[in-house]
Design a protein around this motif. Structure first.
Motif, mmCIF file in Angstrom:
data_model
loop_
_atom_site.group_PDB
_atom_site.id
_atom_site.type_symbol
_atom_site.label_atom_id
_atom_site.label_comp_id
_atom_site.label_asym_id
_atom_site.label_seq_id
_atom_site.Cartn_x
_atom_site.Cartn_y
_atom_site.Cartn_z
ATOM 1 N N LEU A 141 0.811 -1.212 0.000
ATOM 2 C CA LEU A 141 0.000 0.000 0.000
ATOM 3 C C LEU A 141 0.849 1.269 0.000
ATOM 4 C CD1 LEU A 141 -2.899 -0.926 2.477
ATOM 5 C CD2 LEU A 141 -2.841 -1.113 -0.014
ATOM 6 N N LYS A 142 2.185 1.087 0.080
ATOM 7 C CA LYS A 142 3.122 2.220 0.081
ATOM 8 C C LYS A 142 2.850 3.178 1.250
ATOM 9 C CE LYS A 142 3.932 2.163 -4.928
ATOM 10 N NZ LYS A 142 3.162 0.964 -5.248
ATOM 11 N N ILE A 143 2.606 2.593 2.418
ATOM 12 C CA ILE A 143 2.306 3.380 3.608
ATOM 13 C C ILE A 143 3.545 4.169 4.045
ATOM 14 C CG2 ILE A 143 1.586 3.304 6.027
ATOM 15 C CD1 ILE A 143 -0.626 2.490 4.078
ATOM 16 N N LYS A 144 3.370 5.474 4.257
ATOM 17 C CA LYS A 144 4.476 6.340 4.661
ATOM 18 C C LYS A 144 4.267 6.971 6.036
ATOM 19 C CE LYS A 144 6.713 5.749 0.817
ATOM 20 N NZ LYS A 144 7.949 4.939 0.799
ATOM 21 N N ALA A 145 3.064 6.807 6.608
ATOM 22 C CA ALA A 145 2.796 7.393 7.923
ATOM 23 C C ALA A 145 1.701 6.602 8.617
ATOM 24 C CB ALA A 145 2.396 8.860 7.796
ATOM 25 N N HIS A 146 1.736 6.616 9.946
ATOM 26 C CA HIS A 146 0.747 5.910 10.759
ATOM 27 C C HIS A 146 0.068 6.852 11.740
ATOM 28 C CE1 HIS A 146 2.352 1.458 10.521
ATOM 29 N NE2 HIS A 146 1.743 1.866 9.417
ATOM 30 N N VAL A 147 -1.241 6.658 11.923
ATOM 31 C CA VAL A 147 -1.956 7.234 13.054
ATOM 32 C C VAL A 147 -2.414 6.044 13.888
ATOM 33 C CG1 VAL A 147 -3.909 8.602 13.859
ATOM 34 C CG2 VAL A 147 -2.700 9.272 11.773
ATOM 35 N N ASN A 148 -1.749 5.842 15.010
ATOM 36 C CA ASN A 148 -2.001 4.694 15.876
ATOM 37 C C ASN A 148 -2.911 5.138 17.027
ATOM 38 O OD1 ASN A 148 -1.953 2.580 17.678
ATOM 39 N ND2 ASN A 148 0.277 2.457 17.845
ATOM 40 N N VAL A 149 -4.135 4.572 17.081
ATOM 41 C CA VAL A 149 -5.096 4.987 18.104
ATOM 42 C C VAL A 149 -5.364 3.832 19.064
ATOM 43 C CG1 VAL A 149 -7.162 6.390 18.458
ATOM 44 C CG2 VAL A 149 -6.181 6.224 16.173
ATOM 45 N N CYS A 150 -4.310 3.202 19.530
ATOM 46 C CA CYS A 150 -4.455 2.138 20.530
ATOM 47 C C CYS A 150 -3.267 2.187 21.480
ATOM 48 C CB CYS A 150 -4.596 0.763 19.873
ATOM 49 S SG CYS A 150 -3.263 0.286 18.763
ATOM 50 N N MET A 151 -3.291 1.386 22.505
ATOM 51 C CA MET A 151 -2.237 1.407 23.507
ATOM 52 C C MET A 151 -0.970 0.706 23.011
ATOM 53 S SD MET A 151 -3.608 3.175 25.843
ATOM 54 C CE MET A 151 -2.366 2.994 27.126
ATOM 55 N N GLU A 152 -1.133 -0.270 22.132
ATOM 56 C CA GLU A 152 0.013 -1.025 21.640
ATOM 57 C C GLU A 152 0.934 -0.163 20.776
ATOM 58 O OE1 GLU A 152 -3.589 -3.814 21.878
ATOM 59 O OE2 GLU A 152 -3.154 -1.797 21.175
ATOM 60 N N THR A 153 2.207 -0.515 20.777
ATOM 61 C CA THR A 153 3.196 0.170 19.949
ATOM 62 C C THR A 153 3.557 -0.704 18.761
ATOM 63 O OG1 THR A 153 4.128 1.309 21.879
ATOM 64 C CG2 THR A 153 5.498 1.198 19.901
ATOM 65 N N GLY A 154 3.402 -0.171 17.566
ATOM 66 C CA GLY A 154 3.717 -0.924 16.359
ATOM 67 C C GLY A 154 5.201 -0.868 16.020
ATOM 68 N N PRO A 155 5.651 -1.681 15.050
ATOM 69 C CA PRO A 155 7.076 -1.760 14.722
ATOM 70 C C PRO A 155 7.552 -0.695 13.730
ATOM 71 C CG PRO A 155 5.863 -3.382 13.462
ATOM 72 C CD PRO A 155 4.854 -2.698 14.343
#
Length: 215
Positions: A87-101
């Motif tokens: 999907l060529k993802i270049k940015a994240h908006v993380n709306v949960c407690m977990e931390t992604g890699p």
């Protein structure tokens, strides 16, 4: 696009024939296989028959909110390198407690809004910042993934709020749009009430009647 609305052709003929055999609407992709192949080449396959275990293991992709620009998904999808690459993802908006890699420590490409998945979740104070983050990345041409643990509640609230803000439209209209993309969207009454307050901030008044059971 419904088969009944299209000019006659092989795909339309097939669609109309199938429509007599199912209760569900038969839809035809505008632009056909060539357009689909160009946009989603990673979903192409020569496989015709799938075994049950293969279908069980199939990894769904995030839903597309703004074509080729904003996607919405769950934490598992946000941790999948294949999804990020395709999907060529270049940015994240993380709306949960977990931390992604991905993008850890990079405040320019990761907005982490740590909110518990609970009836008391308070998301309203973060909406303006989230909208600003998304706007900047759209201007930069980045592809953004908005996600929460299951991808149906907190992430949906952020996306609905952004559509209200960016398009200056009502909660109802933004809600209907996201629900069409993610038909299992499920927000708590608390989150809906906060989106109603956001509508007042964006439009200057509360327009949508959230007492309607659909919310």
């Amino acid at each position: 696009m419904q088969a009944s609305d299209l000019a006659f052709g092989d795909a339309v003929q097939c669609g109309r024939s199938l429509s007599h055999l199912t209760r569900h609407p038969v839809q035809i992709l505008k632009g056909g296989y060539q357009r689909f192949s160009a946009m989603y080449h990673f979903l192409r396959t020569q496989k015709v028959i799938w075994m049950p275990q293969e279908l069980d293991a199939f990894m769904p992709y995030p839903v597309e909110i703004v074509p080729g620009k904003i996607y919405m998904g769950d934490f598992k999808q946000a941790c999948d390198p294949k999804v990020q690459k395709n999907l060529k993802i270049k940015a994240h908006v993380n709306v949960c407690m977990e931390t992604g890699p991905f993008f850890e420590g990079d405040a320019d490409r990761l907005l982490h809004i740590r909110i518990q998945d609970s009836p008391e979740a308070n998301i309203l104070p973060f909406l303006r910042h989230a909208c600003h983050f998304l706007e900047i990345h759209l201007e930069l041409g980045s592809v953004i993934l908005v996600f929460s643990t299951q991808g149906i509640s907190r992430s949906s609230a952020i996306v609905v709020a952004f559509l209200m803000h960016s398009r200056e439209q009502t909660l109802k209209r933004s809600w209907d749009y996201v629900l069409k993309c993610q038909n299992n969207m499920c927000l708590s009454r608390n989150l809906v009430a906060q989106l109603s307050q956001w509508e007042k901030i964006v439009l200057g008044d509360i327009v949508t009647d959230i007492s309607n059971p659909r919310y």
